[in-house]
Enzyme design. Structure first.
Site, short mmCIF file in Angstrom:
data_model
loop_
_atom_site.label_atom_id
_atom_site.label_comp_id
_atom_site.label_asym_id
_atom_site.label_seq_id
_atom_site.Cartn_x
_atom_site.Cartn_y
_atom_site.Cartn_z
N ASP A 51 51.88 17.65 10.24
CA ASP A 51 52.59 17.84 9.44
C ASP A 51 52.09 18.52 8.27
O ASP A 51 52.17 19.37 7.82
CB ASP A 51 53.48 16.65 9.59
CG ASP A 51 54.74 16.95 11.22
OD1 ASP A 51 55.44 16.84 11.49
OD2 ASP A 51 53.72 16.06 11.83
N LEU A 119 56.11 21.35 11.13
CA LEU A 119 55.66 20.99 12.70
C LEU A 119 57.06 20.88 13.18
O LEU A 119 57.73 19.06 12.43
CB LEU A 119 54.42 19.86 12.84
CG LEU A 119 54.03 19.49 14.26
CD1 LEU A 119 53.16 18.19 14.29
CD2 LEU A 119 55.13 19.02 15.13
N ASP A 120 57.80 20.92 13.91
CA ASP A 120 58.91 20.60 14.13
C ASP A 120 59.53 20.43 15.87
O ASP A 120 58.07 20.43 16.42
CB ASP A 120 60.15 21.96 14.52
CG ASP A 120 61.74 21.26 15.19
OD1 ASP A 120 61.81 20.44 14.55
OD2 ASP A 120 61.81 21.75 15.56
N THR A 122 58.46 16.08 15.06
CA THR A 122 56.82 15.35 15.35
C THR A 122 56.80 14.15 16.46
O THR A 122 56.35 13.97 17.08
CB THR A 122 57.20 15.18 13.91
OG1 THR A 122 57.08 16.02 13.59
CG2 THR A 122 55.78 14.31 13.54
N GLY A 219 62.36 18.89 19.11
CA GLY A 219 62.54 20.52 18.28
C GLY A 219 63.62 20.80 18.55
O GLY A 219 64.57 21.53 19.55
N LYS A 223 64.81 23.86 20.54
CA LYS A 223 65.73 23.68 21.82
C LYS A 223 66.69 25.84 21.72
O LYS A 223 67.49 25.86 22.58
CB LYS A 223 67.02 23.09 21.36
CG LYS A 223 66.52 21.23 21.85
CD LYS A 223 67.82 20.21 21.41
CE LYS A 223 67.31 19.45 20.44
NZ LYS A 223 66.11 18.68 20.57
N ASP A 246 64.88 23.26 9.48
CA ASP A 246 64.40 22.67 10.70
C ASP A 246 65.91 24.18 11.78
O ASP A 246 65.51 24.20 12.87
CB ASP A 246 66.04 21.80 11.62
CG ASP A 246 65.43 20.10 11.16
OD1 ASP A 246 63.46 20.35 11.71
OD2 ASP A 246 65.93 19.12 10.79
N1 LIG Z 1 68.52 11.52 12.86
C1 LIG Z 1 67.27 11.64 12.15
N2 LIG Z 1 66.79 11.49 11.39
C2 LIG Z 1 65.74 11.91 11.26
N3 LIG Z 1 65.31 13.40 11.48
C3 LIG Z 1 66.30 14.00 12.61
C4 LIG Z 1 67.58 13.11 12.92
N4 LIG Z 1 67.98 13.85 13.39
C5 LIG Z 1 66.95 14.87 13.90
N5 LIG Z 1 66.06 14.94 13.06
C6 LIG Z 1 64.85 16.02 12.89
O1 LIG Z 1 65.72 17.25 13.62
C7 LIG Z 1 64.50 17.69 14.51
C8 LIG Z 1 65.04 17.97 15.23
O2 LIG Z 1 65.30 16.68 16.14
P1 LIG Z 1 65.75 16.79 17.43
O3 LIG Z 1 63.98 16.60 18.44
O4 LIG Z 1 66.13 14.70 16.98
O5 LIG Z 1 66.51 17.72 18.41
C9 LIG Z 1 63.19 17.11 13.87
O6 LIG Z 1 62.56 17.67 13.07
P2 LIG Z 1 61.16 17.25 13.16
O7 LIG Z 1 60.30 16.58 14.07
O8 LIG Z 1 60.77 18.33 12.33
O9 LIG Z 1 61.22 16.12 12.19
C10 LIG Z 1 63.78 16.01 13.66
O10 LIG Z 1 63.09 15.40 12.87
MG LIG Z 2 62.21 19.82 12.07
MG LIG Z 3 60.15 15.78 10.36
MG LIG Z 4 58.29 18.95 11.18
#
Ligand SMILES: Nc1ncnc2c1ncn2[C@@H]1O[C@H](COP(=O)(O)O)[C@@H](OP(=O)(O)O)[C@H]1O
Ligand SMILES: [Mg+2]
Ligand SMILES: [Mg+2]
Ligand SMILES: [Mg+2]
Length: 308
Positions: A51, A119-120, A122, A219, A223, A246
């Site tokens: 990241d 990096l989406d 993580t 991510g 999606k 995001d």
């Molecule tokens: N409750 C939460 N707390 C922190 N980040 C969240 C979150 N819900 C969603 N996100 C962030 O939104 C993105 C998509 O989430 P998800 O994969 O759960 O659908 C991810 O981005 P990152 O991976 O870039 O941090 C994730 O961290």
């Molecule tokens: Mg993200």
């Molecule tokens: Mg993140």
């Molecule tokens: Mg990210």
């Protein structure tokens, strides 16, 4: 006659394609080395060396080409030196050669905010679900998500490793490049949602929509790719947690394909420099041809009232 330089929005999109693709290679290199350098930023919120490095690559690369451009990245700011081969200052020539939609021809630097999620996905990266990972660069013009790049560094990694990775882009008024969007199957409802950030409210919203299939994947970028590929009709996340980085690029690419990404009420997010980062009103994305408002209307008022 002097050749006209390409409009800024088009050039920036073309540069972002190259930078996101370079960042994807960095993400793969960190994984190959095997030391992810994980830091816990918060509850259920990780950051890895990939990241951090991917963000430096994108920000340094774009800043060199566009001094004074406003760039907001998930992993904060740092002025540290980067290896010279992380700095990419070339453009995707195919995009550069395209006709810029009239309404963006005169957009200036001050009108633009770039949102970078280096990096989406993580959580999934750290767990080895590598095709869930994307690199997201979104270009907002006067607060509207107009252009976007979704680079998927591990696309094909389990099937055709010689054709590893893909880069998909979109620009409002121009369309989508890098692949051809497909329609989801008729007569059913397939919904993509979070894999690692679920909650009772997220589940209640899904239950109310009575989907035939729920795809729980990582991510926001991934999606939206499923929606663009016709593998899901919608991406539904009735929760806060996602941030502007995001959704900016995915929103722009999806909109360029005829689809839509909004909050859970059906209203667009805005992406100006001064906006708050959290998408507190949830996320709802639908494929082209899907009635977005009919999905909004099926989400119970009680859930919508919780996401304001
Ligand atoms: N409750 C939460 N707390 C922190 N980040 C969240 C979150 N819900 C969603 N996100 C962030 O939104 C993105 C998509 O989430 P998800 O994969 O759960 O659908 C991810 O981005 P990152 O991976 O870039 O941090 C994730 O961290
Ligand atoms: Mg993200
Ligand atoms: Mg993140
Ligand atoms: Mg990210």
């Amino acid at each position: 006659m002097m050749a006209q330089s390409p409009p800024l929005v088009l050039k920036l999109l073309a540069s972002s394609i190259r930078a996101a693709t370079r960042a994807g290679k960095i993400i793969r290199d960190v994984m190959s080395r095997g030391d992810l350098g994980i830091i816990e930023k918060g509850k259920n919120d990780l950051q890895t060396e990939a990241d951090r490095s991917a963000q430096k690559c994108i920000i340094v690369s774009l800043s060199q080409q566009y001094p004074n451009l406003t760039i907001i990245g998930e992993e904060g700011t740092s002025n540290s030196e980067v290896p010279s081969d992380w700095v990419v200052t070339d453009c995707d020539q195919g995009v550069l050669a395209m006709q810029c939609p009239e309404e963006y021809v005169n957009v200036g630097l001050k009108d633009i905010t770039v949102w970078v999620d280096p990096l989406d996905g993580t959580s999934e990266y750290a767990q080895g679900l590598l095709d869930h990972v994307t690199v997201l660069v979104g270009v907002a013009v006067k607060g509207k998500a107009v252009g976007g790049v979704i680079h998927q560094p591990y696309y094909n990694w389990l099937t055709e490793a010689d054709k590893l990775g893909r880069t998909i882009w979109g620009l409002s008024g121009l369309g989508v490049g890098g692949f051809t969007p497909r329609s989801p199957p008729e007569g059913q409802l397939i919904i993509a949602t979070t894999r690692s950030h679920s909650s009772p409210l997220v589940q209640e919203a899904l239950d109310a929509l009575k989907p035939d299939t729920v795809l729980r994947v990582g991510g926001a970028g991934h999606k939206v790719l499923l929606v663009l590929e016709g593998k899901a009709h919608a991406y539904v996340f009735a929760s806060k947690g996602c941030k502007k980085w995001d959704t900016c690029a995915p929103e722009a690419v999806l909109a360029a394909s005829g689809g839509k990404l909004t909050d859970i009420h059906g209203n667009l997010y805005t992406y100006e420099e001064t906006v708050a980062y959290p998408n507190n009103r949830g996320v709802l994305a639908t494929a082209a041809g899907i009635d977005h408002s009919s999905i909004v209307n099926k989400i119970p008022q009680k859930i919508r009232d919780a996401l304001v």
